[in-house]
Motif scaffolding. Structure first.
Motif, short mmCIF file in Angstrom:
data_model
loop_
_atom_site.label_atom_id
_atom_site.label_comp_id
_atom_site.label_asym_id
_atom_site.label_seq_id
_atom_site.Cartn_x
_atom_site.Cartn_y
_atom_site.Cartn_z
N GLU A 99 0.83 -1.21 0.00
CA GLU A 99 0.00 0.00 0.00
C GLU A 99 0.86 1.25 0.00
O GLU A 99 0.58 2.23 -0.71
CB GLU A 99 -0.93 -0.01 1.21
CG GLU A 99 -2.02 -1.09 1.15
CD GLU A 99 -2.87 -1.11 2.40
OE1 GLU A 99 -2.53 -0.37 3.36
OE2 GLU A 99 -3.88 -1.85 2.43
N ASP A 100 1.93 1.24 0.80
CA ASP A 100 2.82 2.40 0.84
C ASP A 100 3.48 2.63 -0.52
O ASP A 100 3.62 3.77 -0.99
CB ASP A 100 3.90 2.20 1.91
CG ASP A 100 3.32 2.23 3.32
OD1 ASP A 100 2.18 2.70 3.49
OD2 ASP A 100 4.00 1.76 4.25
N ALA A 101 3.89 1.52 -1.15
CA ALA A 101 4.51 1.64 -2.47
C ALA A 101 3.53 2.18 -3.50
O ALA A 101 3.87 3.03 -4.33
CB ALA A 101 5.05 0.27 -2.91
N ALA A 118 3.00 5.88 -2.89
CA ALA A 118 4.17 6.65 -3.35
C ALA A 118 4.16 6.77 -4.88
O ALA A 118 4.44 7.84 -5.44
CB ALA A 118 5.45 5.97 -2.89
N THR A 119 3.79 5.68 -5.55
CA THR A 119 3.72 5.71 -7.01
C THR A 119 2.64 6.67 -7.50
O THR A 119 2.86 7.44 -8.44
CB THR A 119 3.42 4.30 -7.55
OG1 THR A 119 4.47 3.40 -7.13
CG2 THR A 119 3.36 4.30 -9.07
N ALA A 120 1.46 6.63 -6.82
CA ALA A 120 0.37 7.53 -7.20
C ALA A 120 0.76 8.98 -6.97
O ALA A 120 0.47 9.86 -7.80
CB ALA A 120 -0.89 7.18 -6.40
N LYS A 151 2.24 14.22 -9.14
CA LYS A 151 3.19 15.33 -9.20
C LYS A 151 3.67 15.55 -10.64
O LYS A 151 3.78 16.69 -11.10
CB LYS A 151 4.38 15.04 -8.28
CG LYS A 151 5.39 16.16 -8.20
CD LYS A 151 6.50 15.82 -7.22
CE LYS A 151 7.51 16.96 -7.12
NZ LYS A 151 8.61 16.62 -6.17
N LYS A 152 3.93 14.45 -11.33
CA LYS A 152 4.38 14.55 -12.71
C LYS A 152 3.29 15.13 -13.60
O LYS A 152 3.55 15.98 -14.46
CB LYS A 152 4.79 13.16 -13.21
CG LYS A 152 5.34 13.16 -14.63
CD LYS A 152 5.79 11.76 -15.03
CE LYS A 152 6.35 11.76 -16.46
NZ LYS A 152 6.78 10.41 -16.87
#
Length: 280
Positions: free
Chosen positions: A85-87, A90-92, A97-98
């Motif tokens: 879930e943390d990963a 972080a990806t989302a 941001k991008k």
């Protein structure tokens, strides 16, 4: 009297049968105890060996171990799930941001493109008007000086050719010549084209729409060959005009042209209008 009457008897008194039996039993028990003790006395007691079986705990221990293993496995699964879930979070976040950065970049690029297009259009407009002025000057030939004198005289007498409310509108418009052009400007020192026209008519208590598209349809449509001071000139089509000005007489108009020129008074040949409307 008998001579034996006072001699006590030597016979023992009779005892109670139950007491006799009780005594006999007690005595017999004592004798039996002594006999057993005597018989067992000399013999050596042999050590007694006895095996005691302890209760087994194998089943309970197995259950506890299994429960502990299951708990450990559950904790490991929970940790793995949390890590996933943390990963994912972080990806989302990174993707968001991008995407935001890309949106900002596109917005800035669009803004720059619009600014460049506006600058190009203004440059083209200036170039077109410059060409028109050059052409007009060339066709005048040797009479250029006379045309300039006539233009000056017309400019100075334009106010005198208007009367009443039209004269007030013309005077207001000419008083703003030299002010800055600012998109959305409504005065008192900066204007856009429709803001200047609206203010000029408001000076005689006539309310006009705010934008050039609507101003090009108020009043009555008139021919460019039949203009009168105070008429509203428009560029483009009636109802979709992109620019307006005020006819001040003698072939001249006043308008807030663009950020380069500001508010100017020019001959109609400087920028020929598409049509005109008469409100007064």
């Amino acid at each position: 009297m008998s001579h034996t009457a006072h001699i006590p008897s030597h016979r023992k008194p009779r005892r109670n049968a139950s007491k006799t039996a009780l005594r006999a039993g007690v005595a017999g028990g004592v004798l039996s105890t002594i006999a057993v003790a005597g018989a067992a006395g000399p013999a050596q007691a042999e050590p007694v060996t006895q095996t005691i079986e302890m209760p087994t705990i194998t089943s309970g221990l197995s259950t506890a171990v299994a429960a502990s293993a299951q708990a450990t496995q559950q904790v490991a699964q929970d940790l793995q799930t949390q890590a996933q879930e943390d990963a994912a979070a972080a990806t989302a976040a990174k993707a968001a941001k991008k995407a935001k950065a890309e949106a900002v970049r596109k917005a800035e690029a669009k803004k720059k493109a619009e600014a460049a297009a506006k600058a190009k259009a203004e440059a083209a407009e200036r170039a077109s008007r410059s060409t028109a002025r050059t052409t007009l000057s060339a066709t005048s030939g040797s009479t250029a000086g006379t045309a300039a004198s006539t233009s000056s005289a017309s400019s100075s007498s334009s106010s005198s050719s208007a009367t009443g409310s039209a004269a007030a509108i013309v005077a207001f418009a000419q008083a703003q010549v030299g002010d800055a052009y600012v998109p959305g400007g409504t005065g008192p020192n900066s204007w856009d084209c429709s803001g200047l026209v609206q203010a000029a008519f408001r000076s005689i208590n006539v309310d006009l729409p705010r934008v050039s598209q609507s101003q090009s349809t108020v009043g009555t449509q008139v021919s460019l060959s039949n203009l009168q001071p105070g008429d509203i000139l428009y560029w483009g089509s009636a109802g979709s005009a992109y620019h307006v000005g005020i006819y001040v007489g003698n072939g001249q108009f006043v308008g807030a042209q663009n950020s380069s020129t500001g508010v100017v008074q020019r001959p109609l040949s400087y920028d020929p209008p598409s049509g005109a409307v008469r409100v007064l």
